[in-house]
Structure formats: C-alpha cells, structure tokens
Write a protein that holds these residues in place. Structure first.
Motif, mmCIF file in Angstrom:
data_model
loop_
_atom_site.group_PDB
_atom_site.id
_atom_site.type_symbol
_atom_site.label_atom_id
_atom_site.label_comp_id
_atom_site.label_asym_id
_atom_site.label_seq_id
_atom_site.Cartn_x
_atom_site.Cartn_y
_atom_site.Cartn_z
ATOM 1 N N GLN A 1 0.822 -1.204 0.000
ATOM 2 C CA GLN A 1 0.000 0.000 0.000
ATOM 3 C C GLN A 1 0.862 1.264 0.000
ATOM 4 N N GLN B 1 -9.028 2.378 -4.261
ATOM 5 C CA GLN B 1 -7.810 1.735 -3.776
ATOM 6 C C GLN B 1 -6.629 2.702 -3.774
ATOM 7 N N SER C 1 -4.717 3.757 -0.397
ATOM 8 C CA SER C 1 -3.284 3.477 -0.294
ATOM 9 C C SER C 1 -2.521 4.736 0.072
#
Length: 343
Positions: free
Chosen positions: A83, A217, A221
């Motif tokens: 991440q 996402q 992240s």
C-alpha cells in the motif's frame, strides 16, 4: 466490490479534548533532557541540526537524541509495504496537482484551526523567513514520497527530525511566557491529527475538486502511506483514520471544534500569499501574467476555490475578481514543486 458505507470510529469532543492536552511524551522527554543537561543554547543548536535536510547522521548529537533515533526508526506493525508503494506511485502521478493543493488548500486548512495556529504565529521564523521554511517542508514532502528514501531509511530519519522539531516548538512555546493553555498543549495530538489529514484526506479532496479521477484503492493506499508517516511523526494511533470515512468524520469533528477567524490564521495566510508572490516573481519572467498582483490573485482565487468563501473570508483571503476563472489556470503556477513553496 468496495464497501459502500465503511465502518468507522467516532471522534467525540471528550476524546479530542483529552488529546488536546497531550503532546508527544517520547519526543518531549528528549528535549527536556537536552535542556536539563546542557541548557537552552544546546536546544537551539539541536534545532539547527534538525532543520538541516541534508545531515542525517546523529554523530555528535546528545545521547538522548541518538537513543531516540535508534529506538523509533522502525515502521508500525500494521504498515503495508504494498500500500505504501502504491501511495507513493499515486503521489508521483499527481505531483503537480498535489503541489498546488498543498499550498492553496492544505496549509490554509491548517490555519483555520485558530488555537493550533497560535504556535506557528508565535514562531517568528514562519513569519520572517517564510519562503525558506516552506522549502524545507517541501523537501520533506517529496522525500517521504520517494521510494528510494524508504530503502535508505532517509524518509524515516527526515520524519523523526520533524517529530523532534515539534517537541522543540512545544518547549519554546510553553516557556515563551506568551502561551495560553486555553489553546491546549502546543502542537498537541489533536492538532497533529489535523495536520496529518491536511497531507492525506485534504489532498485527496483537493484532487476530487480539480476533477482528477482516482480509484478508491489508490486513495486508500495514499491515506495508509501518510498514516505510516504520521505514526513516525508521533501521532497517536487512535487519531490515525483507518479509512476515508473515518478521515472525513475526524476532519469534520476538528473543524467544528476549532475553525474560526483569528489573527494568527489571517497573518499566516498573508505570509503564505507573500511567499508565493516572492518565489514565483523571482523564478518567472516579468510578463504581464507574472506580475505580483496577478500572482496573488491567482493564488487567492485558487484558495477560495478549494476552501469555499466562508472559510476564505475567515482567513481574509482577497476576493480576487478572477477567482471564478481560476480552475485549471493556476495549475501553471509553480506553487509547490519540492523546490518552490506551497507548504
């Protein structure tokens, strides 16, 4: 499929008020030891080293400082390398827009916190040496988003330096004779959490306002990556949002508690605008587009676009006539490139 409504913790007034009285015990202990053993001058010497973005060796520093770096130069157990890498790629992909957001949204956002802004207002350097102070922070921002600096641990050491700078600011503020404890502890946990949001959630909000498309996402992240940085910087884990919904709720709670007009907020914003005008004027040809009044109007208009008129009015940001036309125009303004100011 992404979760439509994410589970989240609530950030009550009781919790945030408690955090407002808390500093960073580990870092504060280092500063206290340096002063006790060698006096105020030793602390000033330490602060000079801490502000040096090129010297990361602790050789010759007090033992308490060396021990602090040896103890805290590790990531939290929950840090996810994948991440973090994706968050840094996201930063690199959007670096130009993020630079603009940091200067014209994130920093003014911090200045809206009237009590927290007092520590910056009492620190003469941010008023009298604004450009250099912003450049130093810019170097840190680009450093923590450079994967190579995590491999070399330079990003970690950069951040631990900032953590001790905050502790030094707490010491000088509380010993200045001008600090009002009704403002809370200087650079307290609540204010540090708000600053962490300014580097993460507010950046993402700014990108959305600019029409930059990102996946959930990618955003999560980037939030995670900045949370790791916040942890290294001494922010309590209970104030690190575990998802974007928590980031929104935490930011709303802090804003409701602290955003209001203040002399400190107005003065810091004025210094920021002056720094932008100075730096852009020094680096750009003096065409009509780059005249100081034009630069100021462009920057002020972009701030109003991000903040909204009410918050902009609280910071006394000029009501530039061009503000309605600024979206997409001031992306040409080199506000914050790692070498130019913006934060």
């Amino acid at each position: 499929m992404p979760t439509l409504i994410k589970p989240s913790r609530l950030f009550s007034n009781e919790l945030l008020q408690s955090c407002r009285q808390q500093g960073d015990p580990a870092a504060d202990a280092v500063i206290a030891t340096v002063v006790e053993e060698n006096g105020r001058d030793a602390l000033r010497q330490l602060m000079t080293w801490l502000a040096d973005n090129h010297n990361f060796t602790t050789d010759g520093q007090p033992e308490a400082v060396r021990t602090f770096f040896a103890t805290y130069n590790r990531l939290p157990a929950w840090a996810d390398a994948k991440q973090m890498a994706e968050g840094m790629r996201f930063f690199k992909k959007n670096a130009g827009q993020i630079g603009l957001i940091l200067g014209c949204f994130s920093l003014p956002y911090c200045y809206l916190g009237a009590d927290g802004a007092q520590v910056l207002w009492l620190t003469e350097r941010i008023k009298n040496d604004t450009v250099r102070r912003l450049q130093e922070t810019g170097e840190w921002v680009f450093g923590i988003n450079d994967p190579k600096e995590w491999v070399s641990e330079k990003a970690v050491n950069r951040t631990l330096k900032v953590r001790l700078i905050h502790a030094g600011a707490r010491w000088f503020s509380t010993h200045s004779g001008r600090w009002n404890m009704n403002w809370g502890t200087p650079v307290n946990q609540e204010d540090m959490a708000g600053t962490n949001l300014a580097f993460s959630y507010i950046v993402l909000l700014g990108l959305r306002k600019m029409g930059v498309l990102s996946t959930e996402q990618e955003e999560e992240s980037y939030r995670h990556h900045i949370n790791v940085v916040g942890y290294l910087n001494g922010v309590s884990e209970e104030l690190l949002p575990q998802n974007l919904r928590e980031a929104y709720l935490l930011g709303r709670s802090i804003a409701q508690r602290h955003f209001k007009p203040s002399e400190a907020g107005e003065g810091l914003t004025r210094s920021l605008l002056n720094a932008i005008v100075q730096q852009v004027s020094d680096t750009a040809s003096q065409s009509a587009e780059k005249r100081p009044e034009t630069i100021r109007n462009l920057a002020a208009g972009q701030m109003r676009f991000f903040l909204g008129d009410q918050h902009a009015d609280w910071l006394a940001i000029p009501k530039a006539a061009l503000e309605k036309r600024l979206v997409g125009i001031t992306s040409r303004l080199p506000v914050f490139s790692g070498q130019l100011p913006g934060l």
